[in-house]
Design a protein around this motif. Structure first.
Motif, PDB file in Angstrom:
ATOM      1  N   HIS A 213       1.171  -0.590   0.120  1.00 31.18           N
ATOM      2  CA  HIS A 213       0.094  -0.001   0.512  1.00 31.18           C
ATOM      3  C   HIS A 213       1.087   0.869   0.274  1.00 31.18           C
ATOM      4  N   PRO A 214       0.872   2.459  -0.963  1.00 34.07           N
ATOM      5  CA  PRO A 214       1.306   3.154  -1.146  1.00 34.07           C
ATOM      6  C   PRO A 214       1.249   4.223   0.047  1.00 34.07           C
TER       7      PRO A 214
ATOM      8  N   ILE B  20       1.240   8.623  -3.123  1.00 38.85           N
ATOM      9  CA  ILE B  20      -0.680   8.141  -2.950  1.00 38.85           C
ATOM     10  C   ILE B  20      -0.563   9.657  -4.374  1.00 38.85           C
ATOM     11  N   GLY B  21      -0.363   9.561  -5.138  1.00 37.52           N
ATOM     12  CA  GLY B  21       0.117  10.676  -6.298  1.00 37.52           C
ATOM     13  C   GLY B  21      -1.374  10.924  -7.381  1.00 37.52           C
TER      14      GLY B  21
ATOM     15  N   GLY C   6      -6.411   7.714 -12.673  1.00 34.28           N
ATOM     16  CA  GLY C   6      -6.103   6.741 -13.766  1.00 34.28           C
ATOM     17  C   GLY C   6      -7.279   5.798 -12.743  1.00 34.28           C
ATOM     18  N   ALA C   7      -6.442   5.386 -11.853  1.00 31.97           N
ATOM     19  CA  ALA C   7      -7.749   3.971 -11.258  1.00 31.97           C
ATOM     20  C   ALA C   7      -8.836   4.753 -11.030  1.00 31.97           C
ATOM     21  N   LEU C   8      -9.546   6.460 -11.165  1.00 27.93           N
ATOM     22  CA  LEU C   8     -11.526   5.867 -11.101  1.00 27.93           C
ATOM     23  C   LEU C   8     -11.853   6.312 -12.447  1.00 27.93           C
ATOM     24  N   ASN C   9     -10.551   6.086 -13.833  1.00 24.38           N
ATOM     25  CA  ASN C   9     -11.277   5.699 -15.145  1.00 24.38           C
ATOM     26  C   ASN C   9     -11.784   4.955 -15.646  1.00 24.38           C
TER      27      ASN C   9
ATOM     28  N   ALA D 232      -6.946  14.185   3.302  1.00 29.41           N
ATOM     29  CA  ALA D 232      -6.255  15.076   3.399  1.00 29.41           C
ATOM     30  C   ALA D 232      -4.988  14.823   2.207  1.00 29.41           C
ATOM     31  N   ARG D 233      -4.873  14.467   1.448  1.00 28.89           N
ATOM     32  CA  ARG D 233      -3.895  14.428   0.329  1.00 28.89           C
ATOM     33  C   ARG D 233      -4.842  15.042  -0.964  1.00 28.89           C
TER      34      ARG D 233
END
Length: 116
Positions: free
Chosen positions: A9-10, A15-16, A22-25, A89-90
């Motif tokens: 897990h990053p 987390i970028g 990209g993961a949500l595409n 947070a990010r």
């Protein structure tokens, strides 16, 4: 855990934005995030999506690798939860905006919980 490999897990600072976007595409992955947005940890077997188990596993891995979710293994069972605190947070407001737009357009609405 007797030789079972722990998933990577990053860290929150790793987390970028491009990885998350990209993961949500994909509508299946957006649907999984919508299901997990209630803050509860879910067993993989509780998740229902119109794809093969191997494809569901791929989608969950993409979300985990991007830092969107956290996966925990307990014996032979796997559990997944949304990393809302880390994402908020990010990237403040990003998750709420994505979830609101997904609800409004019914993106991922075909993903749910078994028996639910």
């Amino acid at each position: 855990m007797g030789g079972m490999r722990q998933a990577h897990h990053p860290r929150p600072d790793e987390i970028g934005l491009i990885d998350v976007l990209g993961a949500l595409n994909d509508p299946i992955r957006v649907g999984l995030v919508r299901v997990l947005a209630d803050g509860r940890e879910r067993g993989w077997g509780e998740l229902r999506a119109p794809v093969a188990k191997s494809t569901l596993s791929h989608h969950l891995r993409v979300l985990r690798d991007a830092g969107v979710t956290r996966t925990r293994q307990e014996g032979t069972r796997c559990f997944v939860e949304l990393r809302r605190d880390d994402l908020d947070a990010r990237f403040p407001g990003l998750l709420d905006a994505v979830l609101g737009a997904a609800r409004g357009d019914d993106v991922g609405g075909h993903v749910g919980l078994n028996g639910g």
